[in-house]
Write a protein that holds these residues in place. Structure first.
Motif, PDB file in Angstrom:
ATOM      1  N   ILE A  11       0.926  -1.320  -0.228  1.00 20.65           N
ATOM      2  CA  ILE A  11       0.164   0.214   0.339  1.00 20.65           C
ATOM      3  C   ILE A  11       1.063   0.892  -0.355  1.00 20.65           C
ATOM      4  CG2 ILE A  11      -1.707   1.306   0.836  1.00 20.65           C
ATOM      5  CD1 ILE A  11      -3.080  -1.149   2.470  1.00 20.65           C
ATOM      6  N   GLY A  12       1.798   0.909   0.704  1.00 20.60           N
ATOM      7  CA  GLY A  12       3.093   2.531   0.657  1.00 20.60           C
ATOM      8  C   GLY A  12       3.676   2.634  -0.132  1.00 20.60           C
ATOM      9  N   VAL A  13       4.215   1.527  -1.208  1.00 21.44           N
ATOM     10  CA  VAL A  13       4.321   2.128  -2.258  1.00 21.44           C
ATOM     11  C   VAL A  13       3.450   2.045  -3.350  1.00 21.44           C
ATOM     12  CG1 VAL A  13       6.328   0.970  -4.082  1.00 21.44           C
ATOM     13  CG2 VAL A  13       6.794   0.645  -1.269  1.00 21.44           C
ATOM     14  N   THR A  14       2.884   1.374  -3.041  1.00 20.00           N
ATOM     15  CA  THR A  14       1.246   1.850  -4.270  1.00 20.00           C
ATOM     16  C   THR A  14       0.867   3.798  -3.970  1.00 20.00           C
ATOM     17  OG1 THR A  14       0.767  -0.373  -4.313  1.00 20.00           O
ATOM     18  CG2 THR A  14      -0.517   0.760  -5.245  1.00 20.00           C
ATOM     19  N   LEU A  15       1.312   3.915  -3.515  1.00 24.34           N
ATOM     20  CA  LEU A  15       0.932   5.095  -3.577  1.00 24.34           C
ATOM     21  C   LEU A  15       0.729   6.157  -4.413  1.00 24.34           C
ATOM     22  CD1 LEU A  15       0.048   6.253   0.412  1.00 24.34           C
ATOM     23  CD2 LEU A  15      -1.130   5.777  -1.118  1.00 24.34           C
ATOM     24  N   GLN A  16       2.355   5.527  -4.510  1.00 23.97           N
ATOM     25  CA  GLN A  16       3.190   6.831  -5.686  1.00 23.97           C
ATOM     26  C   GLN A  16       3.434   6.467  -7.345  1.00 23.97           C
ATOM     27  OE1 GLN A  16       7.244   6.092  -5.022  1.00 23.97           O
ATOM     28  NE2 GLN A  16       7.372   6.359  -3.101  1.00 23.97           N
ATOM     29  N   LYS A  17       2.236   7.374  -7.626  1.00 20.34           N
ATOM     30  CA  LYS A  17       1.167   6.853  -8.830  1.00 20.34           C
ATOM     31  C   LYS A  17       1.601   5.928  -9.681  1.00 20.34           C
ATOM     32  CE  LYS A  17       3.773  11.005  -9.803  1.00 20.34           C
ATOM     33  NZ  LYS A  17       4.437  12.794 -10.629  1.00 20.34           N
ATOM     34  N   GLY A  18       0.707   4.942  -8.805  1.00 23.55           N
ATOM     35  CA  GLY A  18       0.499   3.026  -8.740  1.00 23.55           C
ATOM     36  C   GLY A  18       1.701   2.533  -9.190  1.00 23.55           C
ATOM     37  N   LYS A  22       8.948  -4.029  -4.937  1.00 21.37           N
ATOM     38  CA  LYS A  22       9.220  -5.141  -4.724  1.00 21.37           C
ATOM     39  C   LYS A  22      10.131  -4.963  -3.457  1.00 21.37           C
ATOM     40  CE  LYS A  22      10.124 -10.155  -3.973  1.00 21.37           C
ATOM     41  NZ  LYS A  22      10.891 -11.248  -4.884  1.00 21.37           N
ATOM     42  N   MET A  23       9.937  -4.805  -2.850  1.00 25.21           N
ATOM     43  CA  MET A  23      10.299  -3.969  -1.503  1.00 25.21           C
ATOM     44  C   MET A  23      11.603  -5.334  -0.966  1.00 25.21           C
ATOM     45  SD  MET A  23       8.576  -1.488   0.288  1.00 25.21           S
ATOM     46  CE  MET A  23      10.053  -0.895   0.905  1.00 25.21           C
ATOM     47  N   ARG A  25      14.547  -6.833   1.544  1.00 27.01           N
ATOM     48  CA  ARG A  25      14.597  -6.648   3.441  1.00 27.01           C
ATOM     49  C   ARG A  25      15.184  -5.607   4.132  1.00 27.01           C
ATOM     50  NH1 ARG A  25      14.754 -11.830   7.038  1.00 27.01           N
ATOM     51  NH2 ARG A  25      12.895 -13.007   5.212  1.00 27.01           N
ATOM     52  N   ARG A  26      15.801  -5.329   3.306  1.00 25.39           N
ATOM     53  CA  ARG A  26      16.907  -4.016   3.251  1.00 25.39           C
ATOM     54  C   ARG A  26      15.876  -2.416   2.596  1.00 25.39           C
ATOM     55  NH1 ARG A  26      22.788  -3.609   0.315  1.00 25.39           N
ATOM     56  NH2 ARG A  26      23.217  -3.815   2.111  1.00 25.39           N
ATOM     57  N   MET A  27      15.826  -2.320   2.221  1.00 26.25           N
ATOM     58  CA  MET A  27      14.974  -1.215   1.747  1.00 26.25           C
ATOM     59  C   MET A  27      13.695  -1.159   2.459  1.00 26.25           C
ATOM     60  SD  MET A  27      14.210  -2.251  -2.254  1.00 26.25           S
ATOM     61  CE  MET A  27      12.469  -1.024  -2.329  1.00 26.25           C
ATOM     62  N   LEU A  28      12.848  -2.363   2.879  1.00 23.42           N
ATOM     63  CA  LEU A  28      12.298  -2.634   4.402  1.00 23.42           C
ATOM     64  C   LEU A  28      12.302  -1.807   5.830  1.00 23.42           C
ATOM     65  CD1 LEU A  28       9.022  -2.691   5.153  1.00 23.42           C
ATOM     66  CD2 LEU A  28       9.306  -5.051   5.657  1.00 23.42           C
ATOM     67  N   ARG A  29      13.851  -2.002   5.549  1.00 22.69           N
ATOM     68  CA  ARG A  29      14.906  -1.434   7.553  1.00 22.69           C
ATOM     69  C   ARG A  29      15.218  -0.187   6.446  1.00 22.69           C
ATOM     70  NH1 ARG A  29      17.453  -7.108   6.969  1.00 22.69           N
ATOM     71  NH2 ARG A  29      19.092  -5.113   5.888  1.00 22.69           N
ATOM     72  N   ARG A  30      15.391  -0.057   6.023  1.00 22.13           N
ATOM     73  CA  ARG A  30      15.938   1.744   5.304  1.00 22.13           C
ATOM     74  C   ARG A  30      14.227   2.396   5.486  1.00 22.13           C
ATOM     75  NH1 ARG A  30      18.944   0.888   0.438  1.00 22.13           N
ATOM     76  NH2 ARG A  30      16.602   1.661  -0.323  1.00 22.13           N
ATOM     77  N   GLU A  31      13.397   1.746   5.168  1.00 20.31           N
ATOM     78  CA  GLU A  31      11.998   2.495   5.427  1.00 20.31           C
ATOM     79  C   GLU A  31      11.585   3.246   6.893  1.00 20.31           C
ATOM     80  OE1 GLU A  31       8.635   4.862   3.682  1.00 20.31           O
ATOM     81  OE2 GLU A  31      10.180   3.876   2.353  1.00 20.31           O
ATOM     82  N   ALA A  32      11.748   1.881   7.791  1.00 18.47           N
ATOM     83  CA  ALA A  32      11.237   1.713   9.112  1.00 18.47           C
ATOM     84  C   ALA A  32      12.185   2.850   9.612  1.00 18.47           C
ATOM     85  CB  ALA A  32      11.119  -0.015   9.444  1.00 18.47           C
ATOM     86  N   ALA A  69      11.435   3.804   0.423  1.00 17.92           N
ATOM     87  CA  ALA A  69      10.400   4.258  -0.661  1.00 17.92           C
ATOM     88  C   ALA A  69       9.646   5.366  -0.568  1.00 17.92           C
ATOM     89  CB  ALA A  69      10.080   2.960  -0.427  1.00 17.92           C
ATOM     90  N   SER A  70       9.075   5.882   0.125  1.00 19.87           N
ATOM     91  CA  SER A  70       7.984   6.660   0.627  1.00 19.87           C
ATOM     92  C   SER A  70       8.721   8.453   0.273  1.00 19.87           C
ATOM     93  CB  SER A  70       6.705   7.308   1.681  1.00 19.87           C
ATOM     94  OG  SER A  70       8.289   7.373   2.958  1.00 19.87           O
ATOM     95  N   GLY A  71       9.894   8.473  -0.339  1.00 22.98           N
ATOM     96  CA  GLY A  71      10.677   9.406  -0.021  1.00 22.98           C
ATOM     97  C   GLY A  71      10.071  11.358   0.583  1.00 22.98           C
TER      98      GLY A  71
END
Length: 80
Positions: A11-18, A22-23, A25-32, A69-71
């Motif tokens: 959901i969080g990634v889909t918010l970026q203009k559709g 695929k995140m 684990r590293r990306m997920l940790r950075r986002e968190a 990812a949410s930038g």
């Protein structure tokens, strides 16, 4: 959405203009980490421990450091 298995990350990634990514684990940790730090910074701002300029500077530094990812998706929101 009762009965559906919904991924918060998707959901969080889909918010970026559709765009759907695929995140890893590293990306997920950075986002968190980014999101936790931003919660703390917003709390500091509300408590007037930092001003809006300092908040924006810290936000920019955290975006560069963690590349979430949410930038800047939520950066234009009115904070106070």
């Amino acid at each position: 959405m009762a009965g559906q298995d919904v991924s918060i990350v998707r959901i969080g990634v889909t918010l970026q203009k559709g765009l759907v990514l695929k995140m890893t684990r590293r990306m997920l940790r950075r986002e968190a980490r980014y999101q936790v730090i931003m919660v703390v910074l917003r709390s500091f701002l509300r408590q007037r421990l930092i001003n809006k300029r300092e908040y924006r500077m810290a936000e920019t530094m955290m975006i560069k450091k963690y590349r979430p990812a949410s930038g800047t998706l939520f950066s234009d929101l009115v904070l106070i």
